[in-house]
Design an enzyme around this catalytic site. Structure first.
Site, PDB file in Angstrom:
ATOM      1  N   ARG A  63       0.895  -1.233  -0.060  1.00  9.21           N
ATOM      2  CA  ARG A  63      -0.099   0.009   0.105  1.00  9.21           C
ATOM      3  C   ARG A  63       0.863   1.329  -0.012  1.00  9.21           C
ATOM      4  O   ARG A  63       0.427   2.391  -0.369  1.00  9.21           O
ATOM      5  CB  ARG A  63      -0.916   0.016   1.289  1.00  9.21           C
ATOM      6  N   GLU A 100       4.999 -10.277  14.343  1.00 10.56           N
ATOM      7  CA  GLU A 100       4.352 -10.586  15.467  1.00 10.56           C
ATOM      8  C   GLU A 100       4.715 -12.182  15.847  1.00 10.56           C
ATOM      9  O   GLU A 100       5.067 -12.362  17.062  1.00 10.56           O
ATOM     10  CB  GLU A 100       2.719 -10.664  15.559  1.00 10.56           C
TER      11      GLU A 100
END
Ligand code: AMP
Length: 180
Positions: A63, A100
């Site tokens: 993006r 993560e």
């Protein structure tokens, strides 16, 4: 909050539990598809550097490419893609960063930014700042200057903007969402 922020904020769609349970995914495709919101976001992002010399705008896949291309055009700067490992065809510099779960790697063409060039880093959203920190280090590692890191969305509770500012890089964001 300023009216500009409210109109941008309402152009961003929130998808609960995507890509997994507990995540509120902030979807900028609705902002990009709204002509006024897209122009407004780009105009607001570049505002502090209008008229100043910026050599390169580096966008983070994927993006960050859409916003970064528009930002580069607006600043009359070149655009540089920072991509996931293995996607760029020429000689690259690479950096590992933690997600993560586990590690990922990003790359940039070695000759995409020259030492000393004034560069702005762009992505759609900053959360923990791990992705942006790696990109800053990649650009600084080849001797270029990161003038600023700019994002449409900040998730301030996750501390990413502070993490980038601690590296001495000013951060500009347009809208904030509480929580994560
Ligand atoms: P971080 O490295 O934690 O700052 O994560 C930033 C990257 O993950 C950006 O490229 C974002 O596009 C993406 N990202 C993280 N959290 C979200 C979220 N809640 N909604 C949409 N994208 C996200």
């Amino acid at each position: 909050m300023k009216p500009v922020d409210q109109s941008l904020q309402s152009s961003i769609r929130t998808i609960p539990d995507y890509p997994k349970a507990g995540i509120l995914f902030r979807d900028i495709t609705t902002l990009l598809g709204d002509p006024r919101a897209f122009r407004r976001a780009v105009d607001e992002l570049v505002h502090p550097w209008a008229g100043s010399k910026i050599d390169k705008v580096a966008g983070i896949e994927a993006r960050g490419f859409i916003l970064g291309g528009a930002v580069a055009h607006q600043l009359s700067a070149g655009f540089v893609p920072i991509r996931k490992r293995g996607k760029l065809p020429h000689d690259t510099v690479r950096i590992a960063y933690s997600l993560e779960y586990g590690l990922d790697e990003m790359e940039m063409h070695r000759d995409a930014i020259a030492p000393g060039e004034r560069t702005i880093l762009v992505d759609d959203l900053i959360a923990t700042g791990g992705t942006a920190e790696a990109a800053v280090k990649l650009i600084q590692g080849i001797g270029a200057e990161v003038v600023a890191a700019i994002f449409v969305i900040d998730l301030p509770d996750l501390g990413g903007a502070k993490r980038i500012e601690a590296l001495g890089v000013p951060v500009r964001t347009l809208v904030a969402f509480e929580g994560h």
